[in-house]
Design a protein around this motif. Structure first.
Motif, PDB file in Angstrom:
ATOM      1  N   VAL A   1      39.496  37.668  38.304  1.00 13.53           N
ATOM      2  CA  VAL A   1      40.097  38.536  37.290  1.00 13.53           C
ATOM      3  C   VAL A   1      41.092  37.743  36.435  1.00 13.53           C
ATOM      4  O   VAL A   1      41.142  37.901  35.216  1.00 13.53           O
ATOM      5  CB  VAL A   1      40.753  39.764  37.952  1.00 13.53           C
ATOM      6  CG1 VAL A   1      41.645  40.507  36.975  1.00 13.53           C
ATOM      7  CG2 VAL A   1      39.691  40.699  38.487  1.00 13.53           C
ATOM      8  N   CYS A   2      41.890  36.900  37.077  1.00 11.07           N
ATOM      9  CA  CYS A   2      42.853  36.086  36.328  1.00 11.07           C
ATOM     10  C   CYS A   2      42.146  35.155  35.347  1.00 11.07           C
ATOM     11  O   CYS A   2      42.570  34.988  34.198  1.00 11.07           O
ATOM     12  CB  CYS A   2      43.726  35.270  37.288  1.00 11.07           C
ATOM     13  SG  CYS A   2      44.899  36.303  38.178  1.00 11.07           S
TER      14      CYS A   2
ATOM     15  N   CYS B   1      40.737  37.269  32.465  1.00 13.05           N
ATOM     16  CA  CYS B   1      41.797  37.734  31.556  1.00 13.05           C
ATOM     17  C   CYS B   1      42.360  36.590  30.736  1.00 13.05           C
ATOM     18  O   CYS B   1      42.689  36.773  29.556  1.00 13.05           O
ATOM     19  CB  CYS B   1      42.918  38.395  32.380  1.00 13.05           C
ATOM     20  SG  CYS B   1      42.449  40.019  33.004  1.00 13.05           S
ATOM     21  N   SER B   2      42.455  35.398  31.329  1.00 13.17           N
ATOM     22  CA  SER B   2      42.971  34.262  30.565  1.00 13.17           C
ATOM     23  C   SER B   2      42.002  33.857  29.442  1.00 13.17           C
ATOM     24  O   SER B   2      42.415  33.416  28.388  1.00 13.17           O
ATOM     25  CB  SER B   2      43.260  33.085  31.488  1.00 13.17           C
ATOM     26  OG  SER B   2      42.056  32.552  31.999  1.00 13.17           O
TER      27      SER B   2
ATOM     28  N   LEU C   1      40.185  35.971  27.778  1.00 16.22           N
ATOM     29  CA  LEU C   1      40.321  36.975  26.715  1.00 16.22           C
ATOM     30  C   LEU C   1      41.574  36.739  25.880  1.00 16.22           C
ATOM     31  O   LEU C   1      41.591  37.002  24.674  1.00 16.22           O
ATOM     32  CB  LEU C   1      40.374  38.386  27.328  1.00 16.22           C
ATOM     33  CG  LEU C   1      39.068  38.900  27.925  1.00 16.22           C
ATOM     34  CD1 LEU C   1      39.309  40.257  28.573  1.00 16.22           C
ATOM     35  CD2 LEU C   1      37.999  39.029  26.857  1.00 16.22           C
TER      36      LEU C   1
END
Length: 108
Positions: free
Chosen positions: A99-100, A103-104, A106
């Motif tokens: 997930v990290c 998200c990074s 994006l």
């Protein structure tokens, strides 16, 4: 359910077919029965007294189960629980890292 395509009232679909003299009924009219109309089950003859199905093989009596070592069962259960918690923790860490990373990507 299909909807009727012909015009007219909505109940037209559920009406009985026309039984006028031009269109005779499909078969002979059913004969009304007396009472409930169910004659009951057909008669049957009981088997002779003392009749049993033939027995060809008698199973042996059940064996005695071995005694259980409760202390060993508790140790095995604790090991299995630790393994389950470890696999769950590892899966959680992998998902958080994934997930990290997503998200990074994006944000940057």
């Amino acid at each position: 359910m299909t909807t009727p395509t012909s015009g007219g009232s909505p109940d037209e679909y559920w009406r009985r077919p026309d039984t006028s003299p031009e269109r005779p009924a499909a078969g002979p009219a059913p004969v009304p029965a007396r009472g409930s109309g169910y004659p009951g089950p057909p008669p049957s003859t009981p088997p002779p007294a003392g009749w049993r199905p033939p027995v060809y093989l008698r199973p042996p009596p059940p064996r005695r189960l071995p005694p259980q070592d409760m202390a060993e069962l508790d140790v095995a259960e604790q090991r299995a629980q630790r393994l389950t918690y470890g696999v769950g923790t590892l899966a959680g860490v992998v998902l958080v890292i994934l997930v990290c990373v997503l998200c990074s990507r994006l944000l940057f």
